[in-house]
Scaffold this active site. Structure first.
Site, PDB file in Angstrom:
ATOM      1  CB  SER A  84     -12.131 -31.589 -40.711  1.00  0.00           C
ATOM      2  OG  SER A  84     -12.790 -31.309 -39.499  1.00  0.00           O
ATOM      3  CD  GLU A  86     -14.924 -32.521 -34.972  1.00  0.00           C
ATOM      4  OE1 GLU A  86     -15.033 -33.651 -34.484  1.00  0.00           O
ATOM      5  OE2 GLU A  86     -15.109 -31.490 -34.310  1.00  0.00           O
ATOM      6  CE1 TYR A 107     -16.479 -34.999 -41.893  1.00  0.00           C
ATOM      7  CE2 TYR A 107     -15.509 -34.111 -39.883  1.00  0.00           C
ATOM      8  CZ  TYR A 107     -15.824 -33.982 -41.228  1.00  0.00           C
ATOM      9  OH  TYR A 107     -15.489 -32.827 -41.899  1.00  0.00           O
TER      10      TYR A 107
HETATM   11  N1  GDD Z   1     -24.998 -30.401 -34.549  1.00  0.00           N
HETATM   12  C1  GDD Z   1     -25.242 -30.154 -33.243  1.00  0.00           C
HETATM   13  N2  GDD Z   1     -26.537 -30.185 -32.798  1.00  0.00           N
HETATM   14  N3  GDD Z   1     -24.212 -29.884 -32.417  1.00  0.00           N
HETATM   15  C2  GDD Z   1     -24.496 -29.615 -31.108  1.00  0.00           C
HETATM   16  C3  GDD Z   1     -25.802 -29.621 -30.605  1.00  0.00           C
HETATM   17  C4  GDD Z   1     -26.872 -29.935 -31.493  1.00  0.00           C
HETATM   18  O1  GDD Z   1     -28.038 -29.972 -31.126  1.00  0.00           O
HETATM   19  N4  GDD Z   1     -25.741 -29.291 -29.293  1.00  0.00           N
HETATM   20  C5  GDD Z   1     -24.466 -29.093 -28.976  1.00  0.00           C
HETATM   21  N5  GDD Z   1     -23.687 -29.291 -30.066  1.00  0.00           N
HETATM   22  C6  GDD Z   1     -22.220 -29.215 -30.094  1.00  0.00           C
HETATM   23  C7  GDD Z   1     -21.544 -30.443 -30.697  1.00  0.00           C
HETATM   24  O2  GDD Z   1     -21.505 -31.513 -29.751  1.00  0.00           O
HETATM   25  C8  GDD Z   1     -20.169 -29.866 -31.026  1.00  0.00           C
HETATM   26  O3  GDD Z   1     -19.336 -29.893 -29.895  1.00  0.00           O
HETATM   27  C9  GDD Z   1     -20.487 -28.405 -31.397  1.00  0.00           C
HETATM   28  O4  GDD Z   1     -21.819 -28.145 -30.930  1.00  0.00           O
HETATM   29  C10 GDD Z   1     -20.411 -28.121 -32.890  1.00  0.00           C
HETATM   30  O5  GDD Z   1     -21.187 -29.089 -33.572  1.00  0.00           O
HETATM   31  P1  GDD Z   1     -21.489 -28.957 -35.164  1.00  0.00           P
HETATM   32  O6  GDD Z   1     -22.050 -27.625 -35.457  1.00  0.00           O
HETATM   33  O7  GDD Z   1     -22.284 -30.166 -35.542  1.00  0.00           O
HETATM   34  O8  GDD Z   1     -20.037 -28.964 -35.835  1.00  0.00           O
HETATM   35  P2  GDD Z   1     -18.767 -29.912 -35.584  1.00  0.00           P
HETATM   36  O9  GDD Z   1     -17.759 -29.096 -34.828  1.00  0.00           O
HETATM   37  O10 GDD Z   1     -19.143 -31.215 -35.024  1.00  0.00           O
HETATM   38  O11 GDD Z   1     -18.256 -30.176 -37.069  1.00  0.00           O
HETATM   39  C11 GDD Z   1     -18.263 -29.145 -38.064  1.00  0.00           C
HETATM   40  O12 GDD Z   1     -17.000 -28.530 -38.137  1.00  0.00           O
HETATM   41  C12 GDD Z   1     -15.942 -29.377 -38.571  1.00  0.00           C
HETATM   42  C13 GDD Z   1     -14.652 -28.542 -38.572  1.00  0.00           C
HETATM   43  O13 GDD Z   1     -14.105 -28.570 -37.293  1.00  0.00           O
HETATM   44  C14 GDD Z   1     -18.661 -29.798 -39.384  1.00  0.00           C
HETATM   45  O14 GDD Z   1     -18.855 -28.796 -40.361  1.00  0.00           O
HETATM   46  C15 GDD Z   1     -17.572 -30.740 -39.879  1.00  0.00           C
HETATM   47  O15 GDD Z   1     -17.907 -31.232 -41.175  1.00  0.00           O
HETATM   48  C16 GDD Z   1     -16.254 -29.959 -39.943  1.00  0.00           C
HETATM   49  O16 GDD Z   1     -15.210 -30.813 -40.371  1.00  0.00           O
END
Ligand code: GDD
Length: 288
Positions: A84, A86, A107
């Site tokens: 990832s 991440e 994670y």
């Molecule tokens: N989930 C979520 N919910 N994220 C939020 C929110 C909310 O209400 N508000 C703001 N965010 C911001 C998070 O803080 C983060 O910076 C961004 O939106 C993306 O969050 P997510 O969609 O939860 O994805 P992620 O980037 O943390 O992780 C995803 O992508 C990774 C690859 O880079 C996941 O799919 C991981 O499993 C994957 O590895």
């Protein structure tokens, strides 16, 4: 899913658990797969702060269990590890295969372990194991607790009067968002190469959550500022502020490039959720 009695059934479901190593070995022994795409994980970054041990066990050690099952059963297979972006965490952009990891969550730390253990099995046992370091990839099938889908679902519900507000966390965070369909093609391409290797899969563009919001709400002819509220509960103890991938290696070696752009992706997700909610509303009216 089709019942296995159906002559057209092409997908067969087998049950397993990444916390039970013996059972993974039985499964591999029975199925003898040519290719394994290992995407199993506790994959939510925010949740990993609430369940760090479970995340380490399933996301990190689960990968080791699967690799060890391949090794011990001796089956000949090609292995894809869902690494990832991440893992880059606080590392300055653009992030490529050469960028040192700086994980910012339980994670991400578990994914770093899984990345290195896949490399170790590749080197130690000459296993065909690849790491696809995928940046965020989205589609109408995205889980509803990830930010893109959370936005498009809420927006469709707001448009139809089923919801008033959307609560979000850090909307200044930036991500390199691509279309999951394009990224799955890259995963497959990795396992068709003559040699196992690691690849960054990204678009090379970054956008903030705010930009996603704006485009999505504009598509539905709404002003996002009227509906979005910030709730501290959605912030992460340590945040990854900026992800921006450099997919040059995948472009060169795999001849891969993304087909769907950011705006098209946002529109695809909004349109799908609007259609779904419309159906829901229409169905409800039909019942009355
Ligand atoms: N989930 C979520 N919910 N994220 C939020 C929110 C909310 O209400 N508000 C703001 N965010 C911001 C998070 O803080 C983060 O910076 C961004 O939106 C993306 O969050 P997510 O969609 O939860 O994805 P992620 O980037 O943390 O992780 C995803 O992508 C990774 C690859 O880079 C996941 O799919 C991981 O499993 C994957 O590895």
């Amino acid at each position: 899913y089709k019942d296995f009695h159906d002559p057209e059934a092409r997908v067969y479901l087998h049950y397993g658990d990444l916390s039970v190593s013996g059972q993974l070995a039985y499964l591999l022994h029975d199925i003898e797969p040519d290719e394994i795409y290992h995407l199993g994980a506790q994959s939510h970054v925010r949740v990993s702060f609430d369940m760090p041990e479970y995340t380490g066990d399933i996301t990190g050690l689960g990968t080791l269990r699967l690799l060890e099952a391949i090794h011990k059963t001796g089956i000949k297979t090609r292995f894809y590890q869902a690494s990832s972006s991440e893992m880059f965490g606080a590392a300055p952009p653009p992030q490529s295969e050469a960028t040192p990891f700086q994980p910012q969550s339980p994670y991400a730390a578990a994914k770093v372990y899984a990345y290195y253990i896949a490399r170790n099995y590749r080197e130690a046992y000459k296993m065909f194991a690849c790491n696809g370091i995928l940046f965020n990839h989205e589609s109408p099938r995205r889980g509803e607790t990830f930010v893109t889908r959370k936005i498009t679902m809420a927006l469709a519900r707001i448009k139809h009067g089923l919801q008033d507000k959307l609560f979000l966390g850090n909307i200044d965070a930036k991500r390199d968002w691509g279309f999951a369909g394009d990224y799955v093609e890259a995963m497959w391409l990795m396992l068709q190469q003559p040699k196992a290797d690691d690849f960054v899969i990204a678009t090379g563009e970054t956008h903030s959550v705010k930009e996603f919001l704006k485009l999505a709400f504009e598509r539905a002819e709404l002003d996002w500022k009227k509906y979005v509220a910030i709730d501290k509960r959605y912030f992460r103890p340590t945040e990854v502020e900026l992800l921006l991938g450099d997919p040059s290696k995948a472009k060169k070696v795999l001849k891969w490039k993304p087909k769907v752009g950011f705006k098209q992706l946002v529109h695809m997700m909004v349109d799908a959720d609007m259609a779904m909610v419309e159906k829901e509303v229409y169905g409800l009216k039909g019942k009355r």
